[in-house]
Design a protein around this motif. Structure first.
Motif, PDB file in Angstrom:
ATOM      1  N   VAL A 298      28.734  -5.493  41.985  1.00 14.32           N
ATOM      2  CA  VAL A 298      29.785  -5.510  43.009  1.00 14.32           C
ATOM      3  C   VAL A 298      30.002  -4.090  43.546  1.00 14.32           C
ATOM      4  O   VAL A 298      30.091  -3.884  44.756  1.00 14.32           O
ATOM      5  N   ALA A 299      30.054  -3.123  42.642  1.00 16.28           N
ATOM      6  CA  ALA A 299      30.280  -1.734  43.081  1.00 16.28           C
ATOM      7  C   ALA A 299      29.188  -1.302  44.057  1.00 16.28           C
ATOM      8  O   ALA A 299      29.459  -0.664  45.070  1.00 16.28           O
ATOM      9  N   ARG A 300      27.936  -1.676  43.755  1.00 14.35           N
ATOM     10  CA  ARG A 300      26.817  -1.312  44.641  1.00 14.35           C
ATOM     11  C   ARG A 300      26.933  -1.971  46.009  1.00 14.35           C
ATOM     12  O   ARG A 300      26.500  -1.426  47.012  1.00 14.35           O
ATOM     13  N   SER A 301      27.508  -3.179  46.049  1.00 11.54           N
ATOM     14  CA  SER A 301      27.538  -3.949  47.308  1.00 11.54           C
ATOM     15  C   SER A 301      28.710  -3.603  48.206  1.00 11.54           C
ATOM     16  O   SER A 301      28.742  -4.011  49.363  1.00 11.54           O
ATOM     17  N   LEU A 302      29.702  -2.905  47.662  1.00 11.40           N
ATOM     18  CA  LEU A 302      30.887  -2.641  48.478  1.00 11.40           C
ATOM     19  C   LEU A 302      30.650  -1.481  49.437  1.00 11.40           C
ATOM     20  O   LEU A 302      30.039  -0.471  49.074  1.00 11.40           O
ATOM     21  N   GLN A 303      31.141  -1.650  50.643  1.00  8.93           N
ATOM     22  CA  GLN A 303      31.016  -0.571  51.636  1.00  8.93           C
ATOM     23  C   GLN A 303      32.223   0.343  51.467  1.00  8.93           C
ATOM     24  O   GLN A 303      33.250   0.187  52.128  1.00  8.93           O
TER      25      GLN A 303
END
Ligand code: NAD
Length: 490
Positions: free
Chosen positions: A437-442
């Motif tokens: 999730v952290a990687r996918s958040l802008q």
């Protein structure tokens, strides 16, 4: 000192140019947010004051930039010592000027201001530059870095000295001289710091502070041809104007802007810790931190339990007089800002939203003299759509919206569905999920199972409309210096 109507005296600030306090003939009223009374008069500087400050900064540049990093670091350390020695005075002044609690000013704003100087005094001693070999060409390449010149620094009102020193410290540590313009609403602690500069050993002209409004003093700095670099923290709207007005000069720009930061709470989160931290991340400093949470996405299976406990915790978050150490929140910055924040609550209600606590639900008990202060209790809203203005626009006050979600993929899409991309928090015990999730958040910063822990070595800044560029250790070093590649054929 000029007298107020009831014969009390105003505090009158002066610009600090070339190592001297210089009075200004025009002034702006500055209010104590906890009483709504004018208590201070801030110079309303314009082009001529900015011109004088830029001239002083230009004159000081050759000598300051030729000092060794260690010599400059000594001055920064001494200034940090002096701020710490006067911590209580600074904290009281910051609290009165901004409306924040004395506790917040004592434990966050002022210690961090001193730390900014210490951090950059130390970090500037440890940078290296790049080198590469091209044996087949008989060449070696390396880079050198030099200070840019006169740095223009513009800061907002929410963390006045903290954010101003976050700019001044790296700028001068790397050998630039500066002209800084704090927010016209919170200028007092910057002016107090000027009184310490000489004792810290700061040569005249290295730090110049010009007080005044954005459209006058700020714009004069942004459009000054001899200021090649602007570091700005403030709203996205102002950043647009600054970008336009600095464009003809091709200035280096760093823009730290607004946010609409999501908290994503999965069903396996440690709820007790998550609720305590999310109340803090939503309402600290009256919600007037660019990193504050303002959209809370909760996995549907725990949504009712979360909402009930979160509202209870928000109601325990005490809004009161800033000097009272039992207050968790003080007053908002201004009457206009209070009205704007209240306006969002009304807007949410008009759009079918439900207000669970705070504005219009809880009443505040305030002493007589604070009845005209700009206070507002923590407000929790539900039943708003993702496209509603409360879920899309930065409110910058003690207001947060709580909405349910069903899947990881869905919540990532919804969290990213705003124009901002400053920060986010993710709550889960599943390590794989937290990473995914952290990687996918802008967002420029993602905190998992925590909030506001900062290593100043690492980049700070936002994506999308939340900013351009990054500041912090190596990034500040790069921003406040120009790089040159040198090729030597041997
Ligand atoms: P603002 O944009 O109104 O003002 C910021 C500064 O810019 C002030 O000093 C102001 O006088 C000056 N300014 C205004 N117009 C100008 C112009 N035309 N030219 C030059 N300078 C001008 O912002 P604010 O209301 O003081 O602060 C709140 C905003 O700051 C929020 O959007 C918040 O999210 C943002 N902020 C961002 C960060 C971050 O690090 N990303 C940190 C704190 C605050």
């Amino acid at each position: 000192m000029p007298k107020m109507a009831d014969n009390r005296t105003h505090l009158v600030l002066e610009n600090y140019i070339g190592g001297m306090f210089v009075p200004c003939s025009r002034h702006i009223d500055s209010y104590d947010p906890s009483t709504g009374e004018v208590y201070c008069r801030v110079p309303d500087s314009d082009k001529e004051e900015v011109e004088a400050a830029v001239k002083a900064a230009k004159e000081a540049f050759p000598e300051w930039s030729s000092k060794s990093p260690a010599e400059r670091a000594k001055v920064l350390h001494k200034l940090a010592d002096l701020i710490e020695a006067h911590l209580e005075e600074f904290a009281l002044a910051e609290s009165k000027d901004q409306g924040k609690t004395i506790t917040f000013a004592r434990t966050v704003d002022i210690p961090r201001s001193a730390h900014n100087f210490r951090f950059f005094a130390s970090s500037v001693l440890h940078h290296t530059t790049d080198c590469s070999q091209m044996d087949h060409m008989g060449c070696v390449n390396y880079t050198v870095r030099s200070p840019v010149g006169v740095a223009g620094l513009i800061s907002p009102w929410n963390l006045p000295l903290y954010l101003l020193t976050w700019k001044i410290a790296p700028a001068i540590a790397t050998g630039n001289t500066v002209v800084a313009k704090p927010s016209e609403m919170t200028s007092v602690t910057a002016w107090m710091m000027c009184k310490l500069l000489e004792e810290a050993g700061m040569p005249p002209g290295v730090v110049n502070i010009v007080f005044g409004t954005g459209p006058r003093a700020g714009d004069a700095l942004v459009s000054h041809p001899d200021v090649p670099l602007i570091s700005f923290t403030g709203s996205t709207g102002t950043a647009r104007v600054i970008t336009e007005h600095s464009a003809p000069y091709c200035k280096k720009l760093s823009l730290e802007l607004g946010g609409k930061n999501p908290a994503i709470i999965f069903q396996d989160a440690n709820l007790e810790e998550c609720i305590a931290t999310t109340v803090r991340s939503s309402f600290s400093n009256q919600g007037e931190i660019c990193l504050c949470t303002s959209r809370i996405f909760v996995e549907r299976s725990i949504y009712p339990e979360f909402l009930q406990k979160f509202v209870e915790a928000a109601q325990r978050w005490r809004t009161g007089v800033p000097t009272d150490t039992s207050s968790d929140n003080g007053a908002l910055i201004s009457k206009e800002h209070l009205e704007k924040v209240r306006g969002y609550v009304k807007l949410a209600q008009a759009e079918g939203g439900k207000v669970h606590c705070g504005e219009g639900v809880d009443t505040l008990e305030l002493p007589e003299r604070n009845q005209n202060g700009y206070f507002m209790p923590p407000t929790v809203i539900t039943d708003v759509t993702d496209t509603s203005r409360c879920m899309q626009e930065e409110i910058f006050g003690p207001v947060t919206c709580v909405v349910p979600f069903d899947s990881e993929e869905e919540v990532i899409r919804r969290a990213n569905g705003v124009k901002y991309g400053l920060s986010a928090t993710v709550w889960s015990r599943d390590v794989g999920r937290v990473h995914r999730v952290a990687r996918s958040l802008q967002a420029g910063l993602v905190w998992t199972n925590c909030w506001l822990i900062r290593d100043l070595n690492l980049p700070f800044g936002g994506m999308k409309s939340s900013g351009v560029g990054r500041e912090g250790g190596q990034d500040s070093y790069h921003f406040f210096t120009e790089v040159k590649t040198i090729t030597i054929k041997h």
